[in-house]
Design a protein around this motif. Structure first.
Motif, mmCIF file in Angstrom:
data_model
loop_
_atom_site.group_PDB
_atom_site.id
_atom_site.type_symbol
_atom_site.label_atom_id
_atom_site.label_comp_id
_atom_site.label_asym_id
_atom_site.label_seq_id
_atom_site.Cartn_x
_atom_site.Cartn_y
_atom_site.Cartn_z
ATOM 1 N N SER A 86 0.827 -1.205 0.000
ATOM 2 C CA SER A 86 0.000 0.000 0.000
ATOM 3 C C SER A 86 0.860 1.253 0.000
ATOM 4 C CB SER A 86 -0.911 -0.002 1.234
ATOM 5 O OG SER A 86 -1.658 1.206 1.295
ATOM 6 N N SER A 87 0.437 2.225 -0.776
ATOM 7 C CA SER A 87 1.074 3.534 -0.813
ATOM 8 C C SER A 87 -0.016 4.588 -0.774
ATOM 9 C CB SER A 87 1.911 3.684 -2.089
ATOM 10 O OG SER A 87 2.467 4.974 -2.171
ATOM 11 N N SER A 88 0.144 5.567 0.091
ATOM 12 C CA SER A 88 -0.884 6.608 0.256
ATOM 13 C C SER A 88 -2.256 5.996 0.507
ATOM 14 C CB SER A 88 -0.933 7.517 -0.972
ATOM 15 O OG SER A 88 0.316 8.156 -1.157
ATOM 16 N N GLY A 89 -2.278 4.904 1.244
ATOM 17 C CA GLY A 89 -3.541 4.290 1.636
ATOM 18 C C GLY A 89 -4.223 3.478 0.577
ATOM 19 N N SER A 90 -3.486 3.079 -0.466
ATOM 20 C CA SER A 90 -4.108 2.331 -1.559
ATOM 21 C C SER A 90 -3.153 1.264 -2.080
ATOM 22 C CB SER A 90 -4.488 3.287 -2.689
ATOM 23 O OG SER A 90 -5.064 2.584 -3.765
ATOM 24 N N ALA A 91 -3.674 0.073 -2.294
ATOM 25 C CA ALA A 91 -2.880 -1.029 -2.843
ATOM 26 C C ALA A 91 -3.557 -1.555 -4.092
ATOM 27 C CB ALA A 91 -2.734 -2.154 -1.814
ATOM 28 N N ALA A 92 -2.754 -1.810 -5.108
ATOM 29 C CA ALA A 92 -3.275 -2.299 -6.381
ATOM 30 C C ALA A 92 -3.104 -3.808 -6.481
ATOM 31 C CB ALA A 92 -2.552 -1.620 -7.544
ATOM 32 N N MET A 93 -4.118 -4.448 -7.026
ATOM 33 C CA MET A 93 -4.036 -5.884 -7.264
ATOM 34 C C MET A 93 -2.972 -6.165 -8.317
ATOM 35 S SD MET A 93 -7.102 -8.475 -8.444
ATOM 36 C CE MET A 93 -7.249 -7.755 -10.080
ATOM 37 N N ASP A 94 -2.237 -7.246 -8.124
ATOM 38 C CA ASP A 94 -1.257 -7.680 -9.115
ATOM 39 C C ASP A 94 -2.009 -8.345 -10.270
ATOM 40 O OD1 ASP A 94 0.803 -8.658 -10.612
ATOM 41 O OD2 ASP A 94 1.508 -10.102 -9.116
ATOM 42 N N THR A 95 -1.970 -7.724 -11.426
ATOM 43 C CA THR A 95 -2.702 -8.258 -12.576
ATOM 44 C C THR A 95 -1.799 -9.040 -13.524
ATOM 45 O OG1 THR A 95 -2.426 -6.153 -13.743
ATOM 46 C CG2 THR A 95 -4.460 -6.462 -12.503
ATOM 47 N N THR A 96 -0.611 -9.374 -13.059
ATOM 48 C CA THR A 96 0.313 -10.156 -13.886
ATOM 49 C C THR A 96 -0.336 -11.479 -14.305
ATOM 50 O OG1 THR A 96 2.196 -9.238 -12.689
ATOM 51 C CG2 THR A 96 2.585 -11.236 -13.976
ATOM 52 N N GLY A 97 -0.255 -11.778 -15.600
ATOM 53 C CA GLY A 97 -0.791 -13.048 -16.072
ATOM 54 C C GLY A 97 -2.280 -13.027 -16.348
ATOM 55 N N THR A 98 -2.913 -11.902 -16.210
ATOM 56 C CA THR A 98 -4.343 -11.719 -16.463
ATOM 57 C C THR A 98 -5.198 -12.391 -15.391
ATOM 58 O OG1 THR A 98 -3.933 -11.731 -18.844
ATOM 59 C CG2 THR A 98 -6.215 -11.898 -18.144
ATOM 60 N N ILE A 99 -6.004 -11.591 -14.743
ATOM 61 C CA ILE A 99 -6.928 -12.086 -13.715
ATOM 62 C C ILE A 99 -8.277 -12.276 -14.385
ATOM 63 C CG2 ILE A 99 -7.922 -11.687 -11.453
ATOM 64 C CD1 ILE A 99 -4.842 -11.911 -11.523
ATOM 65 N N GLN A 100 -8.636 -13.507 -14.653
ATOM 66 C CA GLN A 100 -9.866 -13.747 -15.396
ATOM 67 C C GLN A 100 -10.528 -15.052 -14.975
ATOM 68 O OE1 GLN A 100 -8.458 -13.919 -19.487
ATOM 69 N NE2 GLN A 100 -8.305 -16.143 -19.410
ATOM 70 N N GLY A 101 -11.797 -15.152 -15.341
ATOM 71 C CA GLY A 101 -12.555 -16.359 -15.047
ATOM 72 C C GLY A 101 -13.642 -16.554 -16.089
ATOM 73 N N THR A 102 -14.017 -17.805 -16.312
ATOM 74 C CA THR A 102 -15.017 -18.146 -17.318
ATOM 75 C C THR A 102 -16.396 -18.304 -16.688
ATOM 76 O OG1 THR A 102 -13.319 -19.294 -18.604
ATOM 77 C CG2 THR A 102 -15.613 -19.813 -19.123
ATOM 78 N N VAL A 103 -17.386 -17.787 -17.359
ATOM 79 C CA VAL A 103 -18.769 -17.905 -16.891
ATOM 80 C C VAL A 103 -19.205 -19.373 -17.018
ATOM 81 C CG1 VAL A 103 -21.156 -17.215 -17.320
ATOM 82 C CG2 VAL A 103 -19.294 -15.534 -17.522
ATOM 83 N N THR A 104 -19.630 -19.957 -15.921
ATOM 84 C CA THR A 104 -19.950 -21.387 -15.932
ATOM 85 C C THR A 104 -21.449 -21.717 -16.047
ATOM 86 O OG1 THR A 104 -19.792 -21.374 -13.517
ATOM 87 C CG2 THR A 104 -17.863 -22.089 -14.733
ATOM 88 N N PRO A 105 -22.364 -20.961 -15.447
ATOM 89 C CA PRO A 105 -23.780 -21.354 -15.564
ATOM 90 C C PRO A 105 -24.269 -21.280 -17.013
ATOM 91 C CG PRO A 105 -23.472 -19.778 -13.786
ATOM 92 C CD PRO A 105 -22.208 -19.785 -14.589
#
Lengths: 134, 54
Positions: free
Chosen positions: A54-73
């Motif tokens: 966190s810097s200045s009260g904010s932390a960013a998610m690590d998006t390395t490798g793409t954060i994704q998911g497939t719709v299953t229903p």
């Protein structure tokens, strides 16, 4: 009544929360569930560690490798909320109805109406603690 | 324990309330801000086809 929170205090609070996503062993990383009411529509796996410092009260998610998911229903679903859990599936942050939308929500997607096999990619996500309170 | 000390003990919770309120307010003010895109299944197939053709 109002108050101000120092940056070190904000960072400590944010880092304490983001560290919780790395706890556990069942999955390689914590997870973000895109949900329609109580039904999970897609599961997005985060990296481990999930967030940077966190810097200045904010932390960013690590998006390395793409954060994704497939719709299953099958068929069409409308996402209206999210849930963030640790590697063992323990809920850390649980969004209410409306926390996911196309604008003005905690997580904004290009569309909340999805179909089976669509892929949801999170391009960015931050966790923060504001410097001032109400 | 003197009468005065006892009174201080009684009003303790009231004195602590503002600080506790601040802590509770700070705790619930963790904010999440994210954005993402939905890639349609049909579009993904098309992209794959294009890559194969290339």
């Amino acid at each position: 009544m109002t108050y101000t929170v120092s940056d070190p205090a904000r960072n400590a609070a944010v880092n304490a929360v983001t560290a919780l996503f790395n706890v556990g062993s069942a999955n390689p990383g914590g997870q973000i569930l895109m949900r329609s009411s109580t039904t999970t529509i897609a599961t997005l796996q985060m990296n481990n560690p999930a967030f940077g410092a966190s810097s200045s009260g904010s932390a960013a998610m690590d998006t390395t490798g793409t954060i994704q998911g497939t719709v299953t229903p099958s068929g069409s679903s409308t996402i209206d909320r999210f849930r963030m859990s640790n590697r063992d599936g323990t809920t850390i942050i649980d969004g209410n109805a409306g926390s996911v939308a196309t604008s003005g929500a905690d997580i904004n997607l290009s569309s909340v109406v999805v179909n089976q096999n669509d892929v949801i990619q999170l391009t960015g996500l931050t966790i923060s603690v504001p410097s001032t309170g109400p | 324990m003197s009468e005065n000390e006892f009174k201080v003990g009684e009003t303790g919770p009231e004195i602590l309330t503002p600080a506790l309120e601040q802590l509770l307010e700070a705790a619930v003010q963790v904010r999440v801000s994210g954005e993402g895109v939905v890639l349609r299944a049909g579009q993904i197939v098309k992209q794959d086809d294009q890559e194969k053709q290339e």
